[in-house]
Design a protein around this motif. Structure first.
Motif, PDB file in Angstrom:
ATOM      1  N   ARG A  53       0.813  -1.225   0.000  1.00 14.03           N
ATOM      2  CA  ARG A  53       0.000   0.000   0.000  1.00 14.03           C
ATOM      3  C   ARG A  53       0.845   1.274   0.000  1.00 14.03           C
ATOM      4  O   ARG A  53       0.293   2.366  -0.147  1.00 14.03           O
ATOM      5  CB  ARG A  53      -0.924   0.009   1.213  1.00 14.03           C
ATOM      6  CG  ARG A  53      -1.902  -1.164   1.244  1.00 14.03           C
ATOM      7  CD  ARG A  53      -2.821  -1.050   2.440  1.00 14.03           C
ATOM      8  NE  ARG A  53      -3.748  -2.185   2.516  1.00 14.03           N
ATOM      9  CZ  ARG A  53      -4.631  -2.355   3.499  1.00 14.03           C
ATOM     10  NH1 ARG A  53      -4.715  -1.463   4.483  1.00 14.03           N
ATOM     11  NH2 ARG A  53      -5.423  -3.414   3.508  1.00 14.03           N
ATOM     12  N   GLY A  54       2.137   1.131   0.206  1.00  9.97           N
ATOM     13  CA  GLY A  54       2.996   2.301   0.265  1.00  9.97           C
ATOM     14  C   GLY A  54       3.229   2.755   1.699  1.00  9.97           C
ATOM     15  O   GLY A  54       2.429   2.469   2.598  1.00  9.97           O
ATOM     16  N   THR A  55       4.316   3.468   1.917  1.00  6.17           N
ATOM     17  CA  THR A  55       4.649   3.969   3.247  1.00  6.17           C
ATOM     18  C   THR A  55       3.682   5.088   3.631  1.00  6.17           C
ATOM     19  O   THR A  55       3.477   6.023   2.850  1.00  6.17           O
ATOM     20  CB  THR A  55       6.084   4.511   3.281  1.00  6.17           C
ATOM     21  OG1 THR A  55       6.979   3.478   2.855  1.00  6.17           O
ATOM     22  CG2 THR A  55       6.461   4.976   4.671  1.00  6.17           C
ATOM     23  N   PRO A  56       3.069   5.017   4.804  1.00  6.31           N
ATOM     24  CA  PRO A  56       2.111   6.058   5.204  1.00  6.31           C
ATOM     25  C   PRO A  56       2.799   7.402   5.403  1.00  6.31           C
ATOM     26  O   PRO A  56       4.014   7.481   5.594  1.00  6.31           O
ATOM     27  CB  PRO A  56       1.540   5.524   6.526  1.00  6.31           C
ATOM     28  CG  PRO A  56       2.557   4.546   7.023  1.00  6.31           C
ATOM     29  CD  PRO A  56       3.204   3.952   5.822  1.00  6.31           C
ATOM     30  N   ASP A  57       1.999   8.476   5.368  1.00  5.73           N
ATOM     31  CA  ASP A  57       2.558   9.818   5.536  1.00  5.73           C
ATOM     32  C   ASP A  57       3.203   9.997   6.903  1.00  5.73           C
ATOM     33  O   ASP A  57       4.191  10.707   7.048  1.00  5.73           O
ATOM     34  CB  ASP A  57       1.456  10.875   5.333  1.00  5.73           C
ATOM     35  CG  ASP A  57       0.945  10.909   3.898  1.00  5.73           C
ATOM     36  OD1 ASP A  57       1.715  10.511   3.002  1.00  5.73           O
ATOM     37  OD2 ASP A  57      -0.208  11.315   3.701  1.00  5.73           O
ATOM     38  N   ASN A  58       2.614   9.368   7.902  1.00 11.43           N
ATOM     39  CA  ASN A  58       3.159   9.442   9.262  1.00 11.43           C
ATOM     40  C   ASN A  58       3.409   8.018   9.750  1.00 11.43           C
ATOM     41  O   ASN A  58       2.562   7.420  10.414  1.00 11.43           O
ATOM     42  CB  ASN A  58       2.181  10.170  10.195  1.00 11.43           C
ATOM     43  CG  ASN A  58       2.801  10.473  11.551  1.00 11.43           C
ATOM     44  OD1 ASN A  58       3.742   9.803  11.981  1.00 11.43           O
ATOM     45  ND2 ASN A  58       2.272  11.477  12.235  1.00 11.43           N
TER      46      ASN A  58
END
Length: 431
Positions: A53-58
């Motif tokens: 899903r991709g690295t989260p913003d935080n």
């Protein structure tokens, strides 16, 4: 971002945030072992989810929230299991109510308090020293069992057993998740500082193996010390220990040559000392001194050792060192924290201030000290002082004996080299 890059990101975030996550979960679950297990589950989830899903913003908030969800699920499950036990159900309801309002907030006002509580749990005196060290590095440093074992040159299963036993002991002793108060706070803080000090010392002067130092342990101890100083800003000895570690760490680059061969303090290139770390250390020492004066107290053992280190740090050249002040500081240290090792260090300072004969007299008085029977630095110090007095045969024997007692290969080579130099000096005198 590639899968390997995502994994490195997850591991980096974990190393930074794991202590905070475990601390918050321990408050929720009242079980440090279970808290670490839930935090590890969140880590595994990140390793599985982020590459897809991709690295989260935080990333830190994501890990904290995922871990809290798992803790809440466990509490709800326990509530269903124990619904026929009203007292326990009431307790779990309270925990759920406490946790629910801030479930989505990764950073909360209590985290600093939780982290301090976790420090006191990991370093609790109910645990043996090796258990405290291993658990502290695991919970607060985020190190793996393999990393801890490698750092201390012990088998990985040994470290794993220490951690498991430590968690079991804490659970069986029902150690509360709280910061102690009054006299107990002083005693427990001493234990916390001792653990950090032990970790640092093992990194600064490795007790065994092929390396003179283990910088990763020094860095970890200094990081923990800085965290503790932020959590307990009114405790002078916390700042004293940080000052000591900052100043000692400033010499790291100068303590070995290009081949990794040890360079003794008086022979080091002081232009290679890290001035930023020295300034930080002197500032921490000044803070410790200020707090002591505010409380009408004298400097404690760590602050006194930092003051000794500061004497070296302030000397631009080895010959500028104020050895008389260092000897006086060791006198003060021996008064408040007497030990054979402190007395041996005092012998070195006295020798530098008042001559090798004066230092040798102190060192000779320690020869029958049981605690130093297998301590390689006693014959090493005696060898150095005997050599300065021209008693080279005796010095050679002391250096050779010291070499048999150390398990550090670099130090052993250094001592054997000094023994050989004494032998050559004796041969030269006889020619």
């Amino acid at each position: 971002m590639t899968a390997s890059a995502v994994q490195r990101t997850v591991e980096a975030v974990w190393r930074i945030e794991s202590a905070r996550i475990i601390a918050v979960l321990t408050r929720m679950l009242r079980d440090v072992g279970l808290a670490e297990e839930m935090a590890q589950e969140a880590l595994v989830s990140a390793l599985e989810t982020w590459p897809v899903r991709g690295t989260p913003d935080n990333p830190a908030a994501w890990l904290m929230t995922a871990a809290k969800h798992r803790a809440l699920d466990w509490l709800r499950h326990r509530k269903l299991e124990r619904e026929r036990e009203p007292a326990l159900t009431c307790e779990i309801e309270g925990l759920l109510q406490d946790a629910a309002p801030d479930l989505e907030r990764a950073v909360e006002d209590k985290i600093g308090d939780d982290l301090l509580r976790l420090v006191f749990i990991a370093c609790h005196p109910v645990l043996p020293t090796e258990g405290r060290v291993a658990l502290t590095l695991r919970l607060l440093g985020g190190l793996t069992t393999e990393e801890i074992a490698r750092a201390f040159l012990v088998p990985e299963p040994t470290v794993a057993q220490r951690i498991v036993r430590a968690k079991r002991t804490l659970a069986e002793a029902r150690v509360p998740f709280e910061v102690p108060s009054g006299h107990e706070l002083v005693q427990r803080l001493e234990s916390v500082l001792q653990v950090i000090y032990l970790i640092y010392n093992e990194g600064y002067a490795a007790s065994a193996g092929a390396d003179w130092m283990r910088p990763a342990l020094c860095d970890e101890a200094l990081r923990l010390g800085r965290i503790l100083a932020g959590l307990a800003p009114r405790e002078p000895e916390v700042h004293g220990l940080v000052a000591l570690m900052e100043i000692q760490s400033s010499r790291a680059r100068a303590r070995t040559d290009a081949k990794g061969v040890p360079v003794l303090l008086l022979e080091q290139d002081r232009s290679r000392w890290d001035q930023l770390l020295i300034r930080r250390g002197l500032a921490a020492l000044a803070r410790a001194d200020e707090l002591c004066r505010d409380h009408g107290r004298t400097l404690g053992p760590y602050a006194l050792q930092a003051a000794i280190a500061a004497c070296h740090a302030r000397a631009r050249k080895a010959e500028d060192t104020d050895w008389h002040r260092i000897a006086a500081l060791y006198d003060a240290l021996a008064q408040i924290a007497p030990s054979p090792v402190i007395e041996l260090n005092r012998a070195v300072a006295v020798a530098m201030a008042f001559g090798p004969a004066a230092g040798l007299e102190i060192a000779d008085a320690l020869r029958d000290e049981p605690a130093l029977r297998h301590y390689h630095l006693l014959p090493s110090v005696r060898g150095d002082l005997l050599a300065k007095l021209g008693r080279l045969d005796e010095a050679r024997a002391e250096f050779a004996r010291a070499a048999t007692l150390t398990q550090n290969e670099r130090e052993q080579a250094l001592l054997l080299g000094r023994a050989a130099a004494c032998l050559e000096g004796v041969a030269a005198l006889r020619r």
